[in-house]
Write a protein that holds these residues in place. Structure first.
Motif, short mmCIF file in Angstrom:
data_model
loop_
_atom_site.label_atom_id
_atom_site.label_comp_id
_atom_site.label_asym_id
_atom_site.label_seq_id
_atom_site.Cartn_x
_atom_site.Cartn_y
_atom_site.Cartn_z
N GLN A 59 -13.67 -29.68 18.54
CA GLN A 59 -14.85 -28.87 18.80
C GLN A 59 -14.77 -27.62 17.94
O GLN A 59 -13.79 -26.91 17.98
CB GLN A 59 -14.94 -28.46 20.26
CG GLN A 59 -16.14 -27.57 20.51
CD GLN A 59 -16.22 -27.08 21.92
OE1 GLN A 59 -15.47 -27.51 22.78
NE2 GLN A 59 -17.13 -26.18 22.17
N LYS A 60 -15.82 -27.37 17.18
CA LYS A 60 -15.89 -26.16 16.37
C LYS A 60 -16.90 -25.24 17.04
O LYS A 60 -18.07 -25.51 17.02
CB LYS A 60 -16.35 -26.47 14.95
CG LYS A 60 -15.37 -27.29 14.15
CD LYS A 60 -15.88 -27.50 12.76
CE LYS A 60 -14.92 -28.31 11.94
NZ LYS A 60 -15.37 -28.46 10.57
N SER A 61 -16.43 -24.20 17.65
CA SER A 61 -17.37 -23.24 18.22
C SER A 61 -17.74 -22.26 17.12
O SER A 61 -17.33 -22.41 15.98
CB SER A 61 -16.75 -22.52 19.42
OG SER A 61 -15.80 -21.60 18.98
N LYS A 99 -27.11 -26.98 31.44
CA LYS A 99 -25.98 -26.31 30.81
C LYS A 99 -24.73 -26.42 31.69
O LYS A 99 -24.82 -26.41 32.90
CB LYS A 99 -26.35 -24.83 30.63
CG LYS A 99 -25.36 -24.00 29.87
CD LYS A 99 -25.78 -22.54 29.85
CE LYS A 99 -27.10 -22.37 29.18
NZ LYS A 99 -27.09 -21.78 27.87
N GLY A 100 -23.56 -26.52 31.05
CA GLY A 100 -22.30 -26.49 31.78
C GLY A 100 -21.23 -27.42 31.24
O GLY A 100 -20.05 -27.18 31.45
N PHE A 101 -21.61 -28.49 30.51
CA PHE A 101 -20.60 -29.45 30.07
C PHE A 101 -19.70 -28.89 28.97
O PHE A 101 -18.60 -29.40 28.76
CB PHE A 101 -21.24 -30.77 29.62
CG PHE A 101 -20.24 -31.88 29.46
CD1 PHE A 101 -19.69 -32.49 30.58
CD2 PHE A 101 -19.84 -32.30 28.21
CE1 PHE A 101 -18.75 -33.49 30.45
CE2 PHE A 101 -18.90 -33.31 28.07
CZ PHE A 101 -18.35 -33.92 29.19
N SER A 102 -20.12 -27.86 28.29
CA SER A 102 -19.28 -27.30 27.22
C SER A 102 -17.92 -26.86 27.74
O SER A 102 -16.95 -26.81 26.99
CB SER A 102 -19.98 -26.14 26.52
OG SER A 102 -20.18 -25.07 27.40
N GLU A 129 -14.06 -26.81 26.08
CA GLU A 129 -13.25 -25.60 26.07
C GLU A 129 -11.91 -25.83 26.74
O GLU A 129 -10.88 -25.32 26.32
CB GLU A 129 -14.01 -24.46 26.75
CG GLU A 129 -15.23 -24.02 25.98
CD GLU A 129 -16.19 -23.18 26.81
OE1 GLU A 129 -15.83 -22.77 27.93
OE2 GLU A 129 -17.31 -22.93 26.32
N THR A 130 -11.90 -26.63 27.83
CA THR A 130 -10.67 -26.90 28.58
C THR A 130 -9.75 -27.86 27.84
O THR A 130 -8.54 -27.62 27.77
CB THR A 130 -11.01 -27.48 29.97
OG1 THR A 130 -11.81 -26.53 30.67
CG2 THR A 130 -9.75 -27.79 30.77
N PHE A 131 -10.29 -28.93 27.30
CA PHE A 131 -9.45 -30.00 26.75
C PHE A 131 -9.35 -29.99 25.23
O PHE A 131 -8.57 -30.75 24.67
CB PHE A 131 -9.94 -31.36 27.24
CG PHE A 131 -9.76 -31.52 28.71
CD1 PHE A 131 -8.50 -31.64 29.27
CD2 PHE A 131 -10.86 -31.49 29.55
CE1 PHE A 131 -8.35 -31.75 30.64
CE2 PHE A 131 -10.71 -31.61 30.92
CZ PHE A 131 -9.44 -31.74 31.47
N GLY A 132 -10.10 -29.15 24.56
CA GLY A 132 -10.01 -29.10 23.11
C GLY A 132 -8.70 -28.49 22.66
O GLY A 132 -8.16 -27.59 23.29
#
Length: 155
Positions: free
Chosen positions: A3-5, A107-110, A114-117
């Motif tokens: 994931q690239k934030s 909204k919310g699945f991001s 964030e947790t597992f990336g």
């Protein structure tokens, strides 16, 4: 997956994820990420979201989706809509990467990414993203992210 934030990049299931800006700050009731799946990569385990609507838009390349027992191939500029309660997964069976947009609403699945990336700056980030210990953590807590993973069918 990586994931690239807006500020960083992360791996999750060997895939590259880039958030469109800061997912928590968009004005809509959705999370949106631009993703890249490497050639030959399997996506997440088949799963169901009970609350989330999910949409995929392929930008370049091709993804193969498994949706409620049916296979659907999605090529560049094609999209797939996955309503709540639908068993689904995807993979890239081609010999080139696939770039796609993923949207979850509401909204919310991001928070899952964030947790597992795994930060791409970590050594062996891709391997860490699919390490058995990481997969067990995902399986143990997936339901906390409205990601229900049914057991494999009995033969």
């Amino acid at each position: 997956m990586r994931q690239k934030s807006h500020e960083n990049e992360k791996q999750c299931f060997k895939m590259d994820f880039r958030a469109k800006g800061n997912p928590a700050s968009n004005s809509g009731d959705y999370d949106m990420v631009v993703c890249e799946t490497p050639a030959g990569a399997q996506g997440p385990p088949p799963h169901i979201h009970t609350q989330y609507k999910e949409a995929f838009l392929v930008i370049a390349g091709e993804l193969e989706f498994f949706i409620d027992g049916k296979i659907q191939v999605c090529r560049a500029v094609e999209s797939v809509d996955v309503p709540p309660g639908t068993l689904h997964t995807f993979s890239n069976k081609q010999n080139q990467p696939c770039t796609w947009v993923n949207i979850h609403s509401p909204k919310g699945f991001s928070s899952f990414f964030e947790t597992f990336g795994v930060s791409e700056t970590e050594t062996d980030a891709v391997q860490k993203s699919v390490h058995p210990e990481m997969i067990q953590k995902v399986l143990a807590t997936a339901k906390d992210y409205d990601m229900l993973i049914p057991p494999p069918p009995q033969e």
